[in-house]
Design a protein around this motif. Structure first.
Motif, PDB file in Angstrom:
ATOM      1  N   GLY A  17       0.794  -1.229   0.000  1.00 16.07           N
ATOM      2  CA  GLY A  17       0.000   0.000   0.000  1.00 16.07           C
ATOM      3  C   GLY A  17       0.824   1.276   0.000  1.00 16.07           C
ATOM      4  O   GLY A  17       0.454   2.247  -0.657  1.00 16.07           O
ATOM      5  N   SER A  18       1.954   1.272   0.725  1.00 19.32           N
ATOM      6  CA  SER A  18       2.717   2.523   0.796  1.00 19.32           C
ATOM      7  C   SER A  18       3.297   2.882  -0.570  1.00 19.32           C
ATOM      8  O   SER A  18       3.318   4.054  -0.966  1.00 19.32           O
ATOM      9  CB  SER A  18       3.826   2.428   1.844  1.00 19.32           C
ATOM     10  N   HIS A  60       3.351   5.168   7.114  1.00 19.08           N
ATOM     11  CA  HIS A  60       2.282   4.357   6.515  1.00 19.08           C
ATOM     12  C   HIS A  60       1.712   3.270   7.412  1.00 19.08           C
ATOM     13  O   HIS A  60       0.586   2.843   7.217  1.00 19.08           O
ATOM     14  CB  HIS A  60       2.777   3.718   5.217  1.00 19.08           C
ATOM     15  N   THR A 115       3.432  -0.199   9.370  1.00 17.55           N
ATOM     16  CA  THR A 115       4.342  -1.042  10.151  1.00 17.55           C
ATOM     17  C   THR A 115       5.697  -0.368  10.392  1.00 17.55           C
ATOM     18  O   THR A 115       6.446  -0.824  11.248  1.00 17.55           O
ATOM     19  CB  THR A 115       4.550  -2.410   9.475  1.00 17.55           C
ATOM     20  N   ASN A 154      -5.147   8.639   3.008  1.00 23.71           N
ATOM     21  CA  ASN A 154      -4.956   8.051   1.680  1.00 23.71           C
ATOM     22  C   ASN A 154      -6.090   8.462   0.747  1.00 23.71           C
ATOM     23  O   ASN A 154      -7.147   8.905   1.190  1.00 23.71           O
ATOM     24  CB  ASN A 154      -4.858   6.525   1.796  1.00 23.71           C
ATOM     25  N   ARG A 195       0.515 -11.058   3.574  1.00 23.88           N
ATOM     26  CA  ARG A 195       1.392 -11.189   4.737  1.00 23.88           C
ATOM     27  C   ARG A 195       0.539 -11.593   5.931  1.00 23.88           C
ATOM     28  O   ARG A 195      -0.685 -11.367   5.928  1.00 23.88           O
ATOM     29  CB  ARG A 195       2.092  -9.853   5.025  1.00 23.88           C
ATOM     30  N   GLU A 208      -4.496  -2.491  10.353  1.00 20.74           N
ATOM     31  CA  GLU A 208      -4.454  -1.626   9.171  1.00 20.74           C
ATOM     32  C   GLU A 208      -4.380  -0.203   9.689  1.00 20.74           C
ATOM     33  O   GLU A 208      -5.275   0.231  10.423  1.00 20.74           O
ATOM     34  CB  GLU A 208      -5.718  -1.743   8.311  1.00 20.74           C
ATOM     35  N   SER A 209      -3.367   0.518   9.303  1.00 14.66           N
ATOM     36  CA  SER A 209      -3.309   1.910   9.739  1.00 14.66           C
ATOM     37  C   SER A 209      -4.301   2.758   8.960  1.00 14.66           C
ATOM     38  O   SER A 209      -4.702   3.831   9.389  1.00 14.66           O
ATOM     39  CB  SER A 209      -1.902   2.462   9.549  1.00 14.66           C
TER      40      SER A 209
HETATM   41  O1  GMT Z   1       2.891  -0.966   7.012  1.00 17.64           O
HETATM   42  C1  GMT Z   1       3.095  -1.796   6.128  1.00 17.64           C
HETATM   43  O2  GMT Z   1       3.230  -2.991   6.316  1.00 17.64           O
HETATM   44  C2  GMT Z   1       3.299  -1.280   4.805  1.00 17.64           C
HETATM   45  C3  GMT Z   1       2.201  -0.628   4.089  1.00 17.64           C
HETATM   46  C4  GMT Z   1       2.250  -1.267   2.739  1.00 17.64           C
HETATM   47  O3  GMT Z   1       3.150  -0.904   1.993  1.00 17.64           O
HETATM   48  O4  GMT Z   1       1.394  -2.092   2.468  1.00 17.64           O
HETATM   49  O5  GMT Z   1       0.856  -0.722   4.596  1.00 17.64           O
HETATM   50  C5  GMT Z   1       0.396   0.376   5.284  1.00 17.64           C
HETATM   51  O6  GMT Z   1       0.210   1.422   4.367  1.00 17.64           O
HETATM   52  C6  GMT Z   1      -0.964   1.383   3.571  1.00 17.64           C
HETATM   53  C7  GMT Z   1      -0.959   2.589   2.647  1.00 17.64           C
HETATM   54  O7  GMT Z   1      -0.851   3.786   3.344  1.00 17.64           O
HETATM   55  C8  GMT Z   1      -2.189   1.346   4.492  1.00 17.64           C
HETATM   56  O8  GMT Z   1      -3.378   1.345   3.726  1.00 17.64           O
HETATM   57  C9  GMT Z   1      -2.126   0.077   5.332  1.00 17.64           C
HETATM   58  O9  GMT Z   1      -3.218   0.061   6.236  1.00 17.64           O
HETATM   59  C10 GMT Z   1      -0.831   0.034   6.108  1.00 17.64           C
HETATM   60  N1  GMT Z   1      -0.675  -1.315   6.696  1.00 17.64           N
HETATM   61  C11 GMT Z   1      -0.692  -1.527   7.993  1.00 17.64           C
HETATM   62  O10 GMT Z   1      -0.839  -0.667   8.821  1.00 17.64           O
HETATM   63  C12 GMT Z   1      -0.494  -2.946   8.412  1.00 17.64           C
END
Ligand code: GMT
Length: 383
Positions: free
Chosen positions: A13-14, A121, A123, A174, A210, A284-285
């Motif tokens: 997602g990021s 974003h 994690t 987002n 994941r 999920e953030s």
């Molecule tokens: O935090 C991650 O694992 C990475 C990231 C990704 O690249 O998938 O996910 C986060 O960023 C996304 C885009 O901003 C958010 O929509 C997701 O909710 C977020 N994932 C988590 O918080 C697990």
């Protein structure tokens, strides 16, 4: 403006947000320079105003772990100087904010001013960043950033609390391009038969498979739905838990009803084919996949975690449950899919939420304003 963007360019997602941001900014006349180890997957490479600079990491037998962050800092500084960048915007703090900080310092020794913004974003804060081997440097990278944004209020608060950060964190949620993500009935009529019969319900899940995505719960919920009504499941994406999902689908005897279609670029053409999205994540953030589905008039059954409630209002434009509550999710999915009127009302509400609050046309100007503010603030402080 001339803006450098660094992100993880593969699936996630990021990287999606960073890439879509670059595309939107370029369409609004900015000159965008992606600085990453490979071309971001949603870029065709033919967009005007967009340049891609690959970060090559040379290996040497001495290095068990080639130092990507150093190669990235070097490339950031080179690109910033050669193309006179006004700003660097890095997505996901680790290690990007620290590389940007090094690039800024390298350039400063030559009298070149390069402010950088870090977007948090998920994690990078809630998981990886908390690891003792990364926590102090992540905190340092965030505090040294000229601007920090987070993709939800939840993540801003979590960052302040976990890293004892008191400086300003701007929440810019987002976004989705509502002109690209929408339900086109003609396209649905043409493509849906590839995935489901007319009498079948089609459920979808989109992620990087994941463990945090709880793909097992997706399959378990679907297996219960498939017992109650004719249904199929479209799984978009790939990742470490794919074989677990394949194994579970066999165990529940639904393997013939599950389409593993792998990583896909044009998810805007696939999401609208579905009736319902499943997003039973542990965390999920924000939940970008749910937003993309909502824009395509597909409601989500998700979990009450992180920043999801900033997007999904339970009972209005989707349904939220506790993590792991497979029984309630299944019961709710069966009831919703059996009630066409309610399903359509929820789909309409989701589309409206996306349009009213999360459309690129509304969110991108917030980034532009923030860029202006950071550039002005740092320019005056370096005078
Ligand atoms: O935090 C991650 O694992 C990475 C990231 C990704 O690249 O998938 O996910 C986060 O960023 C996304 C885009 O901003 C958010 O929509 C997701 O909710 C977020 N994932 C988590 O918080 C697990």
């Amino acid at each position: 403006m001339k803006i450098g963007i660094t992100c993880y360019p593969t699936y996630g997602g990021s990287g999606v947000v960073a890439t879509e941001l670059g595309i939107e900014l370029a369409a609004r006349g900015h000159e965008i320079h992606f600085i990453t180890y490979s071309q971001p997957f949603r870029l065709s490479g033919r967009e005007s105003n967009i340049h891609f600079h690959e970060v090559a990491v040379s290996n040497y037998p001495l290095f068990e772990h080639p130092p990507y962050d150093l190669a990235l800092a070097t490339r950031m500084a080179e690109v910033a100087e050669f193309y006179s960048l006004n700003l660097l915007h890095v997505h996901y703090a680790i290690p990007h904010s620290v590389s940007a900080l090094l690039a800024r310092q390298m350039l400063a020794t030559r009298g070149i001013h390069l402010p950088f913004i870090t977007t948090l974003h998920g994690t990078d804060i809630t998981l990886v960043g908390l690891d003792r081997s990364y926590l102090p440097i992540t905190k340092f990278g965030i505090e040294e950033s000229d601007g920090v944004t987070s993709i939800s209020s939840y993540l801003r608060d979590r960052t302040r609390e976990a890293f004892s950060i008191t400086s300003e964190i701007e929440v810019i949620r987002n976004f989705v391009n509502c002109d690209v993500y929408f339900r086109d009935p003609k396209l649905v009529a043409e493509m849906r038969p590839r995935f489901a019969e007319p009498n079948e319900r089609l459920l979808v899940h989109l992620s990087n498979f994941r463990p945090v995505k709880r793909i097992q719960d997706v399959v378990k919920v679907f297996a219960r739905v498939a017992k109650a009504m004719p249904a199929r499941l479209m799984l978009i994406g790939d990742g470490p838990d794919r074989s677990v999902a394949e194994y579970l689908a066999r165990e529940h005897d639904v393997q013939d009803r599950v389409h593993f279609i792998g990583k896909q670029d044009n998810v805007n053409e696939l999401l609208p084919l579905a009736d319902l999205m499943l997003m039973p994540s542990e965390m999920e953030s924000f939940g970008l996949a749910a937003l993309e589905a909502m824009a395509c008039s597909v409601p989500t059954i998700g979990t009450r975690v992180g920043g999801v409630a900033e997007l999904i209002q339970d009972g209005h434009n989707g349904l939220l449950f506790n993590v792991g509550d497979i029984e309630s999710m299944s019961t709710a999915a069966i009831a919703l899919l059996g009630d066409q009127q309610r399903l359509e009302a929820m789909a309409r509400a989701g589309r409206k939420t996306a349009q009213d609050h999360f459309c690129a046309s509304r969110v991108i100007p917030l980034y532009e304003e923030y860029y202006d503010r950071v550039i002005a603030r740092t320019a005056s402080s370096t005078m």
